[in-house]
Design a protein around this motif. Sequence first.
Motif, short mmCIF file in Angstrom:
data_model
loop_
_atom_site.label_atom_id
_atom_site.label_comp_id
_atom_site.label_asym_id
_atom_site.label_seq_id
_atom_site.Cartn_x
_atom_site.Cartn_y
_atom_site.Cartn_z
N ALA A 19 1.04 -1.31 -0.26
CA ALA A 19 -0.14 0.19 -0.05
C ALA A 19 0.89 0.82 -0.12
O ALA A 19 2.25 1.60 0.58
N GLU A 20 0.55 2.29 -0.90
CA GLU A 20 1.40 3.70 -0.80
C GLU A 20 0.05 4.78 0.13
O GLU A 20 -1.25 4.93 -0.03
N ASP A 21 0.54 5.61 0.68
CA ASP A 21 -0.51 6.54 1.28
C ASP A 21 0.82 8.00 1.41
O ASP A 21 2.20 7.82 2.27
N TYR A 223 6.85 28.14 1.96
CA TYR A 223 7.11 27.60 2.85
C TYR A 223 7.33 26.50 3.44
O TYR A 223 7.80 25.97 1.68
N GLY A 224 8.06 25.85 4.54
CA GLY A 224 8.22 24.11 4.43
C GLY A 224 7.13 23.27 4.18
O GLY A 224 5.58 23.30 5.23
N LYS A 225 7.26 22.39 2.55
CA LYS A 225 6.47 21.16 3.21
C LYS A 225 7.38 20.37 2.89
O LYS A 225 8.26 19.77 2.56
N LEU A 226 7.21 19.20 3.80
CA LEU A 226 7.48 17.81 4.69
C LEU A 226 6.45 17.18 3.44
O LEU A 226 5.72 16.87 4.75
N ARG A 227 7.04 16.30 3.11
CA ARG A 227 5.94 14.94 2.29
C ARG A 227 6.44 13.84 2.41
O ARG A 227 7.32 13.38 2.76
N LEU A 228 5.73 13.38 3.64
CA LEU A 228 5.30 11.89 3.95
C LEU A 228 4.72 10.72 3.02
O LEU A 228 4.27 10.54 2.45
N GLU A 229 5.75 9.83 2.96
CA GLU A 229 5.07 8.76 2.00
C GLU A 229 5.67 7.07 2.64
O GLU A 229 6.68 7.33 2.42
N TYR A 230 3.82 6.24 2.63
CA TYR A 230 4.63 5.13 3.06
C TYR A 230 4.41 4.43 2.22
O TYR A 230 3.32 4.18 1.70
N ASN A 232 5.53 -0.53 0.98
CA ASN A 232 6.59 -1.92 1.89
C ASN A 232 7.01 -1.00 2.56
O ASN A 232 7.60 -1.97 3.09
N GLY A 233 5.93 -0.90 3.98
CA GLY A 233 5.74 -0.47 5.34
C GLY A 233 6.94 0.28 5.85
O GLY A 233 7.42 0.55 7.20
N LYS A 234 7.51 0.82 5.38
CA LYS A 234 8.43 2.03 4.98
C LYS A 234 7.92 3.54 4.81
O LYS A 234 7.61 4.18 4.24
N ILE A 235 8.80 4.83 5.58
CA ILE A 235 8.13 6.09 5.58
C ILE A 235 9.19 6.60 4.82
O ILE A 235 10.45 6.58 5.54
N GLN A 236 9.05 7.80 3.69
CA GLN A 236 9.84 8.11 2.99
C GLN A 236 9.93 10.29 3.01
O GLN A 236 8.69 9.76 2.98
N ASP A 237 10.75 10.35 3.08
CA ASP A 237 9.71 11.84 3.75
C ASP A 237 11.06 12.87 2.52
O ASP A 237 12.48 12.30 2.43
#
Length: 247
Positions: A19-21, A223-230, A232-237
């Motif tokens: 899943a991706e989120d 402004y600062g945008k922190l994008r978090l991507e879930y 395969n069970g891991k979060i990338q930022d």
Amino acid sequence: MKKVILFIFIVLIFSSLTAEDYLDINFFIEPRFEHDQINMVNFLIKNIRNDSIRQVNVFAGRLLAEPQSDSLTAFFINTIRPEIISPVDYFFYEKELKSDLLISNIVSDSILIIKNKIVKCDSFKVGVFAIYTPDFMVRNNIADHAKMNTDIFKIAKEQAEYLANKTDYVIMLSNVSKYIDNNIVKNLMVDAVVSFDYQKKRNELLSNRSTNFYSILTKNGKYGKLRLEYHNGKIQDRWEEVEFDGK
């Protein structure tokens, strides 16, 4: 029947693993808006949209350009209604707030102050806490009902450990210096420090080699945008600076 149930179970497990989120956390740090810009700022904030990615807005630091009364600062907060708010130009006199203040080391029996905030997505959770510098109480005329715990190392440790057990990604909002930030998170499970000190500092990995430090001044137009991507069970930022003109 057992084979069908087993098949469904395997499919559900596989789906959860692939899943991706996504989540965008937008940081408006030291915006210092003019008071007559409030309605325009509110319009622009409400129009930061993405059809597929949830947006969470964070305001921290000095919200308004010139020293204002608490009533005007409260009006700004009540108009914008950000999900997370940690202002340094609100001094706890005006009590009619429609948003909780996120401050981990100040308590009050008259104002709604929360020690942490957990943002829930479909696949992961993000925990945020906020540390104010002890100088905040010295430099400003603060209402008597607001009490500060100056042991910021202890408070940060408590919040980081609590959120690390409850969430998948931990953010510390910090009003202290970068040098102190580095020492605070040295042995803590904090994924990112977002500074709301009044000075712009270099974005980099802190000395523990696991915590990212981010600094932005919205008064300079971004402004600062922190994008978090879930995935395969891991979060990338990923951090980026986005143009924003509230004038």
